[in-house]
Design an enzyme around this catalytic site. Structure first.
Site, PDB file in Angstrom:
ATOM      1  N   SER A 177       0.859  -1.088  -0.167  1.00 29.56           N
ATOM      2  CA  SER A 177      -0.017   0.037  -0.013  1.00 29.56           C
ATOM      3  C   SER A 177       0.873   0.993  -0.089  1.00 29.56           C
ATOM      4  CB  SER A 177      -1.003   0.020   1.158  1.00 29.56           C
ATOM      5  OG  SER A 177      -1.859   1.020   0.910  1.00 29.56           O
ATOM      6  N   ASP A 302      -8.133  -4.537  -5.293  1.00 30.73           N
ATOM      7  CA  ASP A 302      -7.631  -3.841  -4.381  1.00 30.73           C
ATOM      8  C   ASP A 302      -8.518  -2.793  -3.971  1.00 30.73           C
ATOM      9  OD1 ASP A 302      -5.289  -4.176  -2.901  1.00 30.73           O
ATOM     10  OD2 ASP A 302      -4.105  -4.148  -4.792  1.00 30.73           O
ATOM     11  N   HIS A 417      -7.796  -5.226  -0.617  1.00 34.77           N
ATOM     12  CA  HIS A 417      -6.485  -4.521  -0.383  1.00 34.77           C
ATOM     13  C   HIS A 417      -5.998  -5.255   1.032  1.00 34.77           C
ATOM     14  CE1 HIS A 417      -3.811  -1.251  -0.560  1.00 34.77           C
ATOM     15  NE2 HIS A 417      -4.118  -0.768   0.653  1.00 34.77           N
TER      16      HIS A 417
END
Length: 517
Positions: A177, A302, A417
């Site tokens: 991330s 995601d 995610h």
């Protein structure tokens, strides 16, 4: 939301295998450190060093400086506090401004099959933390303090890791991330020339729309007003004296998002193009990574975590998602190019709907839009740029598609995610009762590819066997590996979502830009 990007933004460094006996006390530039040895199986153990300072306690809104060192032997047996940041719910502040420490894991003995050497690992010296406010001038250096912290840790490792049995010329950094974007920023910056050999960006690159703050002065002034500081020449001095918890809370993003005001547009505490650490736009700096081996990829859904904030009906099987919300989201995400671009985006993603799309098709389209815009297209662009500029550096692309294990998610759900992290860090092995055998397969595959890559620059070659050969991205067809519990020769695919990548990078980009007020 800031916490959602901040939870897993660590930068880890993987080293070559340490062949020494139990290390005992180790000499570093700051002084002697002593860790602990832990048994991890028959004839296998791990030396662990926790909380080694790699820089002095930082001054607020200042670059890191060398640690003055210590007398005697530092007992490196306890984790230090994480850097100051919002908690998961963004309701309070956790951590400390005194947070520039490293943790080092050194496997010893007969390590055998995959030895995932997470050493050292820098936790939470992050892009998004309360100290990393971004200003332009006004008696304050430009910013990017989190990136400078990370760079300082990498440089410390390069100077000191040989004493721990590591190879300073074989350092791999990886993150997820905002950590993935941090990794990308680090290999693009000329400040790290010669320090990094390999890198992995998971679900985040420097080209992501949230990765660079284009108007830092405005955001800094907003924070200053919230904490009662002036916005003139006294702003920086005032913020340096203000309670750091108050400053961190003032940087919180709003959660009242919607399809027409998506959360991704409210992530402002990001790096800036400062002419120093980042001397130019990220897409012009890939020549600095020409000799760095690079893996980058995304999870196939995601964007789901963002989509559920912008359009909450996505996860509710009892509530339909109106087509109008898909249109509003398309327009909002396209605002930089105007209404015509927004309409084009909507039409591009709904072209296969037909006259009567199902509710699940509508909801999946929302997730696809946010996944592509926020993660996938920027990552593919980074892969193309790395491959195009590569000299000795190799480029590898992946898509992680193991379905999420969250039971309340829709049946069509893929990998959300951060779903990949539990497998990279071997969670199915350390807490086996919470997983099925197929999940341990995923973890084994990822650990093998990741550690082979760290050892050799090739995810297929190293101490660990892999289920199928993962070809380089630059080979014919821009190939990638689809990672799940059933990896086989059909998992090697090519041209990931090429039509949508072309749309965003070429068609969408051809619309004239809109100047924001």
């Amino acid at each position: 939301m800031m916490a959602m990007l901040g939870v897993f933004i660590s930068v880890a460094l993987i080293l070559g295998t340490a062949n020494a006996a139990s290390l005992g006390s180790v000499y570093t530039e700051g002084g002697m450190v002593q860790g602990k040895s832990h048994s991890v199986g028959l004839f296998r153990y791990m030396d662990v060093f926790k909380g080694i300072p790699f820089a002095a306690t930082p001054g607020r809104l200042e670059k890191p400086v060398p640690h003055p060192g210590w007398d005697g032997v530092l007992k490196a047996t306890d984790y230090s506090k994480r850097c100051m940041q919002l908690n998961l719910l963004a309701t309070d502040v956790v951590g400390s401004e005194d947070c520039l420490y490293l943790n080092i894991w050194i496997p010893q003995g007969n390590t055998g099959n995959p030895n995932f050497q997470l050493g050292p690992m820098l936790f939470d010296s992050v892009v998004f933390d309360g100290r990393i406010l971004l200003f332009d001038g006004m008696s304050c250096s430009i910013g990017n303090y989190g990136l400078w912290d990370q760079h300082t840790a990498i440089a410390w490792v390069h100077r000191n890791i040989r004493n721990f049995g590591g190879n300073p010329d074989n350092i791999t950094i990886f993150g997820e991330s905002a950590g993935g974007a941090s990794v990308n920023f680090q290999i693009l910056s000329p400040k790290n020339n010669g320090l990094i050999r390999r890198a992995i960006s998971q679900s985040g690159v420097a080209l992501c729309p949230w990765a660079v703050n284009r108007n830092p002065r405005q955001y800094a002034e907003e924070i200053a007003r919230k904490v009662g500081c002036p916005t003139d020449s006294g702003m920086v001095a005032c913020l340096r004296m203000t309670d750091p918890k108050a400053v961190t809370l003032a940087g919180n993003v709003k959660f009242s998002t919607s399809a027409s005001d998506p959360i991704v547009h409210n992530l402002a505490l990001s790096p800036v193009i400062d002419g120093d650490f980042l001397p130019a736009e990220p897409d012009t700096l890939f020549g600095n990574a020409a000799d760095i081996d690079y893996i980058a990829g995304v999870n196939d859904m995601d964007g789901h975590i963002f989509a559920t904030l912008d359009i909450p009906s996505i996860n509710n099987a009892l509530v339909s998602t109106p087509v109008e919300e898909v249109r509003a989201l398309s327009v909002a995400l396209s605002e930089s190019r105007g209404l015509d671009a927004g309409i084009a985006t909507y039409e591009e993603y709904t072209v296969n709907w037909g006259s009567n799309p199902s509710d699940s098709d509508i909801k999946k389209t929302v997730v696809d839009i946010e996944t592509d815009y926020i993660f996938l297209v920027p990552t593919q662009t980074a892969l193309y740029l790395h491959s195009d500029h590569a000299k000795s550096g190799r480029t590898y692309s992946y898509l992680f598609s193991e379905p999420s294990r969250i039971p309340v998610f829709p049946l069509w759900m893929g990998a959300d995610h951060a779903d990949d992290l539990q497998y990279v860090f071997g969670k199915p092995f350390t807490t086996p009762l919470g997983y099925f055998p197929r999940h341990r397969d995923v973890a084994k595959y990822m650990i093998s590819y990741w550690t082979n890559f760290a050892q050799t620059g090739d995810p297929n070659n190293g101490e660990s066997s892999v289920p199928v050969t993962w070809p380089e991205f630059a080979s014919n067809g821009h190939q990638y590996l689809d990672i799940n519990n059933n990896i086989n020769r059909d998992s090697v695919k090519q041209m990931l979502r090429t039509r949508l990548v072309y749309y965003w990078t070429t068609v969408f980009a051809s619309f004239p830009g809109v100047q924001k007020n």
